[in-house]
Write a protein that holds these residues in place. Sequence first.
Motif, PDB file in Angstrom:
ATOM      1  N   ILE B  36       0.944  -1.040  -0.017  1.00 20.66           N
ATOM      2  CA  ILE B  36       0.125   0.042  -0.059  1.00 20.66           C
ATOM      3  C   ILE B  36       0.982   1.289  -0.104  1.00 20.66           C
ATOM      4  O   ILE B  36       0.740   1.972  -0.706  1.00 20.66           O
ATOM      5  CB  ILE B  36      -1.027  -0.019   1.212  1.00 20.66           C
ATOM      6  N   GLU B  37       1.822   1.272   0.919  1.00 18.75           N
ATOM      7  CA  GLU B  37       2.935   2.592   0.955  1.00 18.75           C
ATOM      8  C   GLU B  37       3.455   2.694  -0.651  1.00 18.75           C
ATOM      9  O   GLU B  37       3.646   3.921  -0.897  1.00 18.75           O
ATOM     10  CB  GLU B  37       3.871   2.097   2.212  1.00 18.75           C
ATOM     11  N   GLY B  38       3.936   1.723  -1.078  1.00 21.16           N
ATOM     12  CA  GLY B  38       4.473   1.626  -2.264  1.00 21.16           C
ATOM     13  C   GLY B  38       3.582   2.286  -3.324  1.00 21.16           C
ATOM     14  O   GLY B  38       4.104   2.978  -4.368  1.00 21.16           O
ATOM     15  N   VAL B  39       2.364   2.108  -3.398  1.00 17.84           N
ATOM     16  CA  VAL B  39       1.639   2.183  -4.398  1.00 17.84           C
ATOM     17  C   VAL B  39       0.968   3.659  -4.170  1.00 17.84           C
ATOM     18  O   VAL B  39       0.840   4.467  -4.959  1.00 17.84           O
ATOM     19  CB  VAL B  39       0.456   1.511  -4.801  1.00 17.84           C
ATOM     20  N   ALA B  79     -10.293  -2.069  -0.962  1.00 20.67           N
ATOM     21  CA  ALA B  79     -11.433  -0.914  -0.891  1.00 20.67           C
ATOM     22  C   ALA B  79     -10.747   0.285  -0.748  1.00 20.67           C
ATOM     23  O   ALA B  79      -9.980   0.497   0.286  1.00 20.67           O
ATOM     24  CB  ALA B  79     -12.472  -1.091  -0.082  1.00 20.67           C
ATOM     25  N   VAL B  80     -10.749   1.417  -1.454  1.00 18.58           N
ATOM     26  CA  VAL B  80     -10.191   2.699  -1.343  1.00 18.58           C
ATOM     27  C   VAL B  80     -11.412   3.624  -1.140  1.00 18.58           C
ATOM     28  O   VAL B  80     -12.145   3.594  -2.191  1.00 18.58           O
ATOM     29  CB  VAL B  80      -9.292   3.196  -2.422  1.00 18.58           C
ATOM     30  N   MET B  81     -11.544   4.614  -0.179  1.00 26.21           N
ATOM     31  CA  MET B  81     -12.470   5.328   0.042  1.00 26.21           C
ATOM     32  C   MET B  81     -12.035   6.583   0.309  1.00 26.21           C
ATOM     33  O   MET B  81     -11.360   6.913   1.226  1.00 26.21           O
ATOM     34  CB  MET B  81     -13.475   4.786   1.280  1.00 26.21           C
ATOM     35  N   GLN B  82     -12.659   7.574  -0.154  1.00 22.12           N
ATOM     36  CA  GLN B  82     -12.355   9.022   0.109  1.00 22.12           C
ATOM     37  C   GLN B  82     -12.738   9.511   1.427  1.00 22.12           C
ATOM     38  O   GLN B  82     -13.753   9.056   1.861  1.00 22.12           O
ATOM     39  CB  GLN B  82     -13.005   9.781  -0.828  1.00 22.12           C
ATOM     40  N   LYS B  83     -12.120  10.387   2.187  1.00 23.97           N
ATOM     41  CA  LYS B  83     -12.502  10.590   3.529  1.00 23.97           C
ATOM     42  C   LYS B  83     -13.380  11.849   3.331  1.00 23.97           C
ATOM     43  O   LYS B  83     -13.100  12.987   3.020  1.00 23.97           O
ATOM     44  CB  LYS B  83     -11.316  11.142   4.222  1.00 23.97           C
ATOM     45  N   ARG B 107      -5.979  -2.039   7.570  1.00 22.75           N
ATOM     46  CA  ARG B 107      -6.614  -0.933   7.496  1.00 22.75           C
ATOM     47  C   ARG B 107      -5.433   0.104   7.639  1.00 22.75           C
ATOM     48  O   ARG B 107      -4.725   0.167   8.347  1.00 22.75           O
ATOM     49  CB  ARG B 107      -7.742  -0.704   8.315  1.00 22.75           C
ATOM     50  N   TRP B 108      -5.623   1.076   6.523  1.00 23.31           N
ATOM     51  CA  TRP B 108      -4.613   1.845   6.283  1.00 23.31           C
ATOM     52  C   TRP B 108      -5.275   3.232   5.785  1.00 23.31           C
ATOM     53  O   TRP B 108      -6.303   3.265   5.313  1.00 23.31           O
ATOM     54  CB  TRP B 108      -3.493   1.399   5.184  1.00 23.31           C
ATOM     55  N   GLU B 109      -4.698   4.325   6.417  1.00 18.91           N
ATOM     56  CA  GLU B 109      -5.269   5.598   6.122  1.00 18.91           C
ATOM     57  C   GLU B 109      -3.956   6.909   6.157  1.00 18.91           C
ATOM     58  O   GLU B 109      -3.282   6.802   6.412  1.00 18.91           O
ATOM     59  CB  GLU B 109      -6.325   6.279   7.003  1.00 18.91           C
ATOM     60  N   TYR B 114      -8.852   6.316   3.013  1.00 15.81           N
ATOM     61  CA  TYR B 114      -8.923   5.055   3.780  1.00 15.81           C
ATOM     62  C   TYR B 114      -8.733   3.973   2.689  1.00 15.81           C
ATOM     63  O   TYR B 114      -9.094   4.007   1.633  1.00 15.81           O
ATOM     64  CB  TYR B 114     -10.131   4.630   4.623  1.00 15.81           C
ATOM     65  N   CYS B 115      -7.985   2.911   3.128  1.00 17.52           N
ATOM     66  CA  CYS B 115      -7.697   1.853   2.355  1.00 17.52           C
ATOM     67  C   CYS B 115      -7.815   0.452   2.882  1.00 17.52           C
ATOM     68  O   CYS B 115      -7.029   0.528   4.189  1.00 17.52           O
ATOM     69  CB  CYS B 115      -6.279   1.922   1.618  1.00 17.52           C
ATOM     70  N   VAL B 116      -8.748  -0.358   2.700  1.00 17.31           N
ATOM     71  CA  VAL B 116      -8.878  -1.588   3.558  1.00 17.31           C
ATOM     72  C   VAL B 116      -8.457  -2.962   2.535  1.00 17.31           C
ATOM     73  O   VAL B 116      -9.057  -3.010   1.505  1.00 17.31           O
ATOM     74  CB  VAL B 116     -10.341  -1.875   3.932  1.00 17.31           C
TER      75      VAL B 116
END
Lengths: 157, 125
Positions: B36-39, B79-83, B107-109, B114-116
Amino acid sequence: MEMRSGTMEETGEVSRKRHWDGGGNELKCPIIPSQPSIPLRGRSTSQSAHSVAFNADEVNISIKECVEGVIGGTDYNQNKVNQWTASIVEHSLTHLVKQGRPFKYIVNCAIMQKSGAGLHTANSCYWDTTTDGSCTARWENRTMYCVVSVFAVTVTL
Amino acid sequence: MPPFNPLYMTTMEEYHSGSESSFHSEEADNIVKECIEGVVGNDDYSQSLVNKWTAGIVERCLTQLVKQGKPYKYIVTCAVMQKTGAGLHTANSCYWDTTMDGSSTVRWENRTMYCVVSVFAVAIA
């Protein structure tokens, strides 16, 4: 075994063009892991050659029924949404298992309030593309979106 | 032939197992976080890029997991969701062999999204 990726785009922004119709049918799915219209074994067009193919259409219909049964006609409610997601995955899974097919199942459900935010999901699977399959159902009402994905992996006994 | 225990299980949390031949969720967690960090890293939510991100994340995670050479089939979802203050709730339920199969959810943000990411690993008999 092969790698297949599917990207599904969901836009929750009400002022912009939707990417699926009201019946929850996909309008965009670039790469599809496996589809029921293509026989999963052999080249024959009948299904008698392989009685245990994953039937995505059937599963799609039964998932939508489960979702309707749990949240049809209700508005988004933060207090209840955890119960709803748990219920939807449980009912869907029970229904799938009852069919008695030799599959292991993974059911994933996401419910999102309609607020104009964007939600994008993707999945990628490393499995046997001839026997395993997946299906994603999208459902919405006035106040929320619900996306349910089912993945079925063959059990070799 | 390994015993098949079709134990019906519903979970909204990470699956942890102590058995040796089972799926190691901590390892998968680290792999996923790095992907996730890489992308996405510190980028802000962008509607035009988000499809590339989700596809990139799942493909990268899958490649890294497969590289481990373990006898598993994998399913990776992202899943990527806008805050914006909206609520997003997810749940998953799995019908499989609880002694050998497993899953892990990360779960990452960052400031704008947000990215799950969930990884499901099914043992190959």
